[in-house]
Design an enzyme around this catalytic site. Sequence first.
Site, PDB file in Angstrom:
ATOM      1  N   GLU A   1       0.791  -1.030  -0.024  1.00 41.16           N
ATOM      2  CA  GLU A   1      -0.362  -0.383   0.073  1.00 41.16           C
ATOM      3  C   GLU A   1       0.971   1.149  -0.032  1.00 41.16           C
ATOM      4  O   GLU A   1       2.130   1.087   1.172  1.00 41.16           O
ATOM      5  CB  GLU A   1      -1.252   0.194   1.183  1.00 41.16           C
ATOM      6  CG  GLU A   1      -2.115  -1.342   1.387  1.00 41.16           C
ATOM      7  CD  GLU A   1      -2.696  -1.432   2.336  1.00 41.16           C
ATOM      8  OE1 GLU A   1      -2.447  -0.436   2.843  1.00 41.16           O
ATOM      9  OE2 GLU A   1      -3.920  -1.539   2.243  1.00 41.16           O
TER      10      GLU A   1
ATOM     11  N   LYS B   1      -7.453   1.619 -40.340  1.00 40.38           N
ATOM     12  CA  LYS B   1      -7.098   0.679 -39.780  1.00 40.38           C
ATOM     13  C   LYS B   1      -8.990  -0.073 -39.115  1.00 40.38           C
ATOM     14  O   LYS B   1      -9.507   0.315 -38.935  1.00 40.38           O
ATOM     15  CB  LYS B   1      -6.179   0.967 -38.360  1.00 40.38           C
ATOM     16  CG  LYS B   1      -6.276   0.178 -37.206  1.00 40.38           C
ATOM     17  CD  LYS B   1      -5.340   0.580 -36.730  1.00 40.38           C
ATOM     18  CE  LYS B   1      -5.814   1.401 -35.420  1.00 40.38           C
ATOM     19  NZ  LYS B   1      -4.750   1.653 -34.054  1.00 40.38           N
TER      20      LYS B   1
ATOM     21  N   ARG C   1      -9.671  -3.091 -35.908  1.00 38.17           N
ATOM     22  CA  ARG C   1      -8.637  -4.144 -34.875  1.00 38.17           C
ATOM     23  C   ARG C   1      -9.753  -4.997 -34.876  1.00 38.17           C
ATOM     24  O   ARG C   1     -10.809  -5.365 -35.165  1.00 38.17           O
ATOM     25  CB  ARG C   1      -8.822  -2.876 -34.089  1.00 38.17           C
ATOM     26  CG  ARG C   1      -8.570  -3.611 -32.638  1.00 38.17           C
ATOM     27  CD  ARG C   1      -7.938  -3.075 -31.507  1.00 38.17           C
ATOM     28  NE  ARG C   1      -7.096  -1.769 -31.377  1.00 38.17           N
ATOM     29  CZ  ARG C   1      -5.552  -2.197 -30.886  1.00 38.17           C
ATOM     30  NH1 ARG C   1      -5.273  -3.317 -30.905  1.00 38.17           N
ATOM     31  NH2 ARG C   1      -4.995  -0.632 -31.287  1.00 38.17           N
TER      32      ARG C   1
ATOM     33  N   SER D   1       0.526   1.300 -28.221  1.00 40.68           N
ATOM     34  CA  SER D   1       0.521   0.200 -26.442  1.00 40.68           C
ATOM     35  C   SER D   1       1.502  -1.427 -27.181  1.00 40.68           C
ATOM     36  O   SER D   1       2.759  -1.055 -26.885  1.00 40.68           O
ATOM     37  CB  SER D   1      -1.169  -0.219 -26.238  1.00 40.68           C
ATOM     38  OG  SER D   1      -1.200  -1.122 -25.171  1.00 40.68           O
TER      39      SER D   1
ATOM     40  N   GLY E   1       1.716  -1.482 -29.939  1.00 42.17           N
ATOM     41  CA  GLY E   1       2.602  -1.230 -30.872  1.00 42.17           C
ATOM     42  C   GLY E   1       2.088  -1.785 -32.437  1.00 42.17           C
ATOM     43  O   GLY E   1       2.914  -1.534 -33.619  1.00 42.17           O
ATOM     44  N   GLY E   2       0.676  -2.461 -32.701  1.00 44.72           N
ATOM     45  CA  GLY E   2       1.141  -3.128 -33.400  1.00 44.72           C
ATOM     46  C   GLY E   2       0.933  -2.272 -34.380  1.00 44.72           C
ATOM     47  O   GLY E   2       1.050  -2.705 -35.715  1.00 44.72           O
TER      48      GLY E   2
HETATM   49  C1  R5P Z   1      -6.324   3.900 -31.128  1.00 42.43           C
HETATM   50  O1  R5P Z   1      -6.834   3.782 -31.309  1.00 42.43           O
HETATM   51  C2  R5P Z   1      -4.698   4.846 -30.607  1.00 42.43           C
HETATM   52  O2  R5P Z   1      -5.741   5.849 -31.715  1.00 42.43           O
HETATM   53  C3  R5P Z   1      -3.578   3.444 -31.409  1.00 42.43           C
HETATM   54  O3  R5P Z   1      -3.585   3.669 -31.931  1.00 42.43           O
HETATM   55  C4  R5P Z   1      -3.338   2.451 -30.277  1.00 42.43           C
HETATM   56  O4  R5P Z   1      -3.999   2.527 -29.376  1.00 42.43           O
HETATM   57  C5  R5P Z   1      -2.598   1.366 -30.618  1.00 42.43           C
HETATM   58  O5  R5P Z   1      -2.178   0.522 -29.235  1.00 42.43           O
HETATM   59  P1  R5P Z   1      -1.373  -0.137 -29.881  1.00 42.43           P
HETATM   60  O6  R5P Z   1      -0.027   0.250 -30.049  1.00 42.43           O
HETATM   61  O7  R5P Z   1      -1.517  -1.683 -29.393  1.00 42.43           O
HETATM   62  O8  R5P Z   1      -1.430  -1.128 -31.299  1.00 42.43           O
END
Ligand code: R5P
Length: 290
Positions: A36, A186, A188, A216, A218-219
Amino acid sequence: MIVMGGSASGRIAEGIGKELGIPVANCEFRRFPDGEGYIRILDDISKEDYVIAVQTTYPDSNIVELFIMHDAIMEWTKNAKIITVVPYMGYSRQDKIFLDGEAISARAILHHIELYSDAMIFVDLHSSKILEFTTKRSYECTAMEVIAEYFKDKGIDFVLSPDKGAIERARKVALNMGLEYDYLEKTRIDGTTVKMRAKNLDVNGKRVLIVDDIISTGGTIIKATESLKASGATEVYAVCTHGLYTNNALEHLRPVLNGIYSTDTIESETSVISVAKPISDAIREIIGGI
Ligand code: R5P
């Protein structure tokens, strides 16, 4: 007025202190053996009219720390107005119900942050719509001008948004740099997989800067880089406001990019651009009207 940074946002708090010419509160942060958190404000803040509390709400432990910061500030000041600055708003991507039974996590976190805040400042929210969940004065500032300033003399020829949603951000950077810009389509597939629709981009022989709000896994950046290279780009750089870098993203990104950069909303080895200036401008605006 005094600014106080949580343990996730000390650098930005220092920057705000310099920008506004106000002191930065000295605080003690430590953890009890059970994990904590403990904080103690070491300066006498009892006479302050405003306290600026700065804390990124990621990961979860930093959310709790912000609530404890609020309590410590209230305990010592009683009448001070609290302006909460959240450089990176964790949970902002769950901003609606996708499947029955889910929470709107962004709303849940926001409601708790606003409890002890007279005003709130955020930076490049994933979706500005979440501000509709609060009635408190709230302000979203952007890192795009400071990003454009950073890259002004770095030989970039073209700016790219990796999806339609981020086009406004890329446009701002491109306009500030006097460059052309475009976006990719894009889709997802899941949390770690994205698909880019093939598109002829006018980037042959060019040095391209990809601009996004969050990196996040990087994909997204990896797929966008593949499209750029297929269209003849010679160098590809990526910059984001919030560098989360989950799943060892940096290890995957470094080999395919010529450079990767982020702001200091999340402190890391890539956070070379400070958002202290746009946040300080927002504070000036709020103080005028609070
Ligand atoms: C999505 O709408 C955001 O703008 C970023 O493109 C997304 O969060 C990136 O995520 P990642 O790096 O996992 O592809």
